[in-house]
Write a protein that holds these residues in place. Sequence first.
Motif, PDB file in Angstrom:
ATOM      1  N   ARG A   1     -14.650   1.154  -2.950  1.00 29.90           N
ATOM      2  CA  ARG A   1     -13.597   0.259  -3.426  1.00 29.90           C
ATOM      3  C   ARG A   1     -12.208   0.820  -3.124  1.00 29.90           C
ATOM      4  NH1 ARG A   1     -15.517   2.492  -8.497  1.00 29.90           N
ATOM      5  NH2 ARG A   1     -17.013   0.800  -8.657  1.00 29.90           N
ATOM      6  N   ARG A   2     -12.092   2.135  -3.080  1.00 30.72           N
ATOM      7  CA  ARG A   2     -10.810   2.764  -2.762  1.00 30.72           C
ATOM      8  C   ARG A   2     -10.354   2.386  -1.356  1.00 30.72           C
ATOM      9  NH1 ARG A   2     -11.958   8.732  -2.110  1.00 30.72           N
ATOM     10  NH2 ARG A   2     -13.000   7.844  -0.291  1.00 30.72           N
TER      11      ARG A   2
ATOM     12  N   ALA B   1      -0.349  -7.896  -8.301  1.00 29.96           N
ATOM     13  CA  ALA B   1      -1.572  -7.647  -9.050  1.00 29.96           C
ATOM     14  C   ALA B   1      -1.634  -8.505 -10.296  1.00 29.96           C
ATOM     15  CB  ALA B   1      -1.652  -6.167  -9.429  1.00 29.96           C
TER      16      ALA B   1
ATOM     17  N   ALA C   1      -9.636  -1.549  -1.060  1.00 33.19           N
ATOM     18  CA  ALA C   1      -8.356  -1.894  -1.667  1.00 33.19           C
ATOM     19  C   ALA C   1      -7.187  -1.416  -0.815  1.00 33.19           C
ATOM     20  CB  ALA C   1      -8.279  -1.295  -3.076  1.00 33.19           C
TER      21      ALA C   1
ATOM     22  N   GLY D   1      -5.866 -10.140  -5.862  1.00 37.82           N
ATOM     23  CA  GLY D   1      -6.998  -9.313  -6.243  1.00 37.82           C
ATOM     24  C   GLY D   1      -8.117  -9.417  -5.229  1.00 37.82           C
TER      25      GLY D   1
ATOM     26  N   ASP E   1     -11.409   4.928  -7.277  1.00 39.97           N
ATOM     27  CA  ASP E   1     -10.479   4.027  -7.935  1.00 39.97           C
ATOM     28  C   ASP E   1     -10.059   2.939  -6.960  1.00 39.97           C
ATOM     29  OD1 ASP E   1      -8.715   2.810  -9.593  1.00 39.97           O
ATOM     30  OD2 ASP E   1      -7.217   4.418  -9.613  1.00 39.97           O
ATOM     31  N   GLY E   2     -10.327   1.672  -7.330  1.00 41.65           N
ATOM     32  CA  GLY E   2      -9.956   0.566  -6.473  1.00 41.65           C
ATOM     33  C   GLY E   2      -8.673  -0.122  -6.879  1.00 41.65           C
ATOM     34  N   THR E   3      -7.823   0.578  -7.649  1.00 45.83           N
ATOM     35  CA  THR E   3      -6.571  -0.006  -8.123  1.00 45.83           C
ATOM     36  C   THR E   3      -5.409   0.556  -7.330  1.00 45.83           C
ATOM     37  OG1 THR E   3      -7.501  -0.210 -10.349  1.00 45.83           O
ATOM     38  CG2 THR E   3      -5.109  -0.383 -10.132  1.00 45.83           C
ATOM     39  N   LEU E   4      -4.516  -0.334  -6.879  1.00 44.39           N
ATOM     40  CA  LEU E   4      -3.266   0.068  -6.232  1.00 44.39           C
ATOM     41  C   LEU E   4      -2.170   0.021  -7.279  1.00 44.39           C
ATOM     42  CD1 LEU E   4      -3.433  -1.769  -2.797  1.00 44.39           C
ATOM     43  CD2 LEU E   4      -4.145   0.546  -3.369  1.00 44.39           C
ATOM     44  N   TRP E   5      -1.696   1.172  -7.684  1.00 45.49           N
ATOM     45  CA  TRP E   5      -0.748   1.237  -8.799  1.00 45.49           C
ATOM     46  C   TRP E   5       0.673   0.875  -8.387  1.00 45.49           C
ATOM     47  CZ3 TRP E   5      -3.008   1.439 -13.282  1.00 45.49           C
ATOM     48  CH2 TRP E   5      -4.290   1.983 -13.363  1.00 45.49           C
TER      49      TRP E   5
ATOM     50  N   THR F   1       0.847  -1.175   0.000  1.00 50.47           N
ATOM     51  CA  THR F   1       0.000   0.000   0.000  1.00 50.47           C
ATOM     52  C   THR F   1       0.875   1.214   0.000  1.00 50.47           C
ATOM     53  OG1 THR F   1      -0.112  -0.055   2.379  1.00 50.47           O
ATOM     54  CG2 THR F   1      -1.896  -1.134   1.190  1.00 50.47           C
TER      55      THR F   1
ATOM     56  N   SER G   1      -5.739  -4.710  -5.348  1.00 50.61           N
ATOM     57  CA  SER G   1      -6.677  -4.003  -6.210  1.00 50.61           C
ATOM     58  C   SER G   1      -7.980  -4.775  -6.353  1.00 50.61           C
ATOM     59  CB  SER G   1      -6.059  -3.785  -7.595  1.00 50.61           C
ATOM     60  OG  SER G   1      -4.862  -3.029  -7.496  1.00 50.61           O
TER      61      SER G   1
END
Length: 506
Positions: free
Chosen positions: A278-279, A469, A282, A446, A459-463, A3, A288
């Motif tokens: 979702r943010r 991922a 995650a 996931g 945004d529920g994606t951890l970049w 994270t 994500s």
Amino acid sequence: MTTSTTSESSATTPLLDVQALVVAVRRRRRLWSAMALFGLLIGAAVAVLLPPAPAAVTKVLVAHQEDQPNDTGTLIRTDVQLLGTTQIADQALRTLKSPEKPEDFMRDYRGTGLTNNVLQIDVTGDTDAEAVARAKALADAFVADHAKRIRDIANAQAQGLLDQRDRMQAELAAVNKKIAGRSPDSDPKESASIESLFAQRAELTSRISDFSERAEEARIGAPQLIAGTQIVDAPRAVLHSLPKAAVTNAVIGLVLGLVLGLALAAVGAVVADRPLLRRDIAANLGASVIAELPRRSGRLWQRRRTRVARERLTTTLARTVRGSVEPLSLLELGCARSTSVIALALARALAADGPVVVVDGLPGTQLAGRRPKPGDPTVVGGERAAALSPQEQRIGVGSVAPGTAWTDLQYLGTQTVVVVRAGHGSAAWLHTVARQLADQRIPVIGVVLIDPDPRDRTDGTLWDGLHTALRGRSERPARPNGTGRRRSELQPMRAARVPDDDQEVR
């Protein structure tokens, strides 16, 4: 499974997430809707079961000697307070010939100043006739008391002026006596003294006349004020409409119940601290969101969209299993039935590649005890997971709810997809799940979100989590097939870092 813990994100995190609060309150619509309905029913029931007592109203015009155009209502407020005294209540009870105590009678009426000179009297009684009689007796008692006070004030003022006049007359008699005792043939000095006495007599005569006129005016003004204080609106019964009262009370109860329900929902959402967006989910799980599925099939026109989403998720998970030699597990949190459906669909998709076994690690017999259908995979209990052949593809299904045996999760799969229902687990528990899985060296590739908020646009994606991922798996070097060994035996994997507190999670 990582994270972002940069200082910029922590500094910009608001003390109260309004968006999450609105979503939480909206999801608790059953609570505040029930409270609003309860308030509406209570308001209507109060109007029907507790009707207002019979009442009467009358209006009195009150004249004041000190009336001024710029009066702020002090005089009429004084009249209202005088109306609520035992003296007037006692006079009204004597007129009614009632044995009731004045203190008890004072609780059944009230006065209201409508203007600077108009007083409204509201009275209740056992019947409409009794209420009207009480209102008339009170109005008459107030008018009589007001007239008596005006008359007493006028008499006191007139008597004071007459006393001044009598004193001046006594002084005038003494001056006249001095003048009568002087001889007109006196010397010039005595003549000056006589002239002074004549001037004093003239002044006293003028003042005596002035005091007499003022006393007369005081007596004349009192009858005008007494005549100006009168009943201008005869006592009449107040008519009550039951339908109108029921509607009014129901609307008031509806508003109060709605406000109370919204307040309870907001306070409960803040205290519970259960992520819905979702943010946030995650961020707490460190993985994500790869798919979202409704909890139920929904309406007819939404079923096709749900079926397409399930098929897309099944295809993604099947591709993940085929591209890895490590067994995959599905761990649920608050959605065991949905997780079972996903696992069976995934097993059916993988059945073309060879035998597939579903390892049931869920509490109870929800999955293992179901009636098998033609084409369904083999379902075994979690105690038989260690005895399965390495050549068999297996899909583990378990739970990360409170009370989970964390050390048994590695036998379900060495990589996992967490299936979590939005708003089921608190932020602290999601953080616990992430830390326990990290301690067991089980990467979360996931998150499948069940029953998401339809208006969630976060945004529920951890970049920064490419190493775990699904989108980063194409960048990994190819692994030799057929080894059948676990990842920990081939290449040590550093445990994913999990934030230590809620602030670091944000």
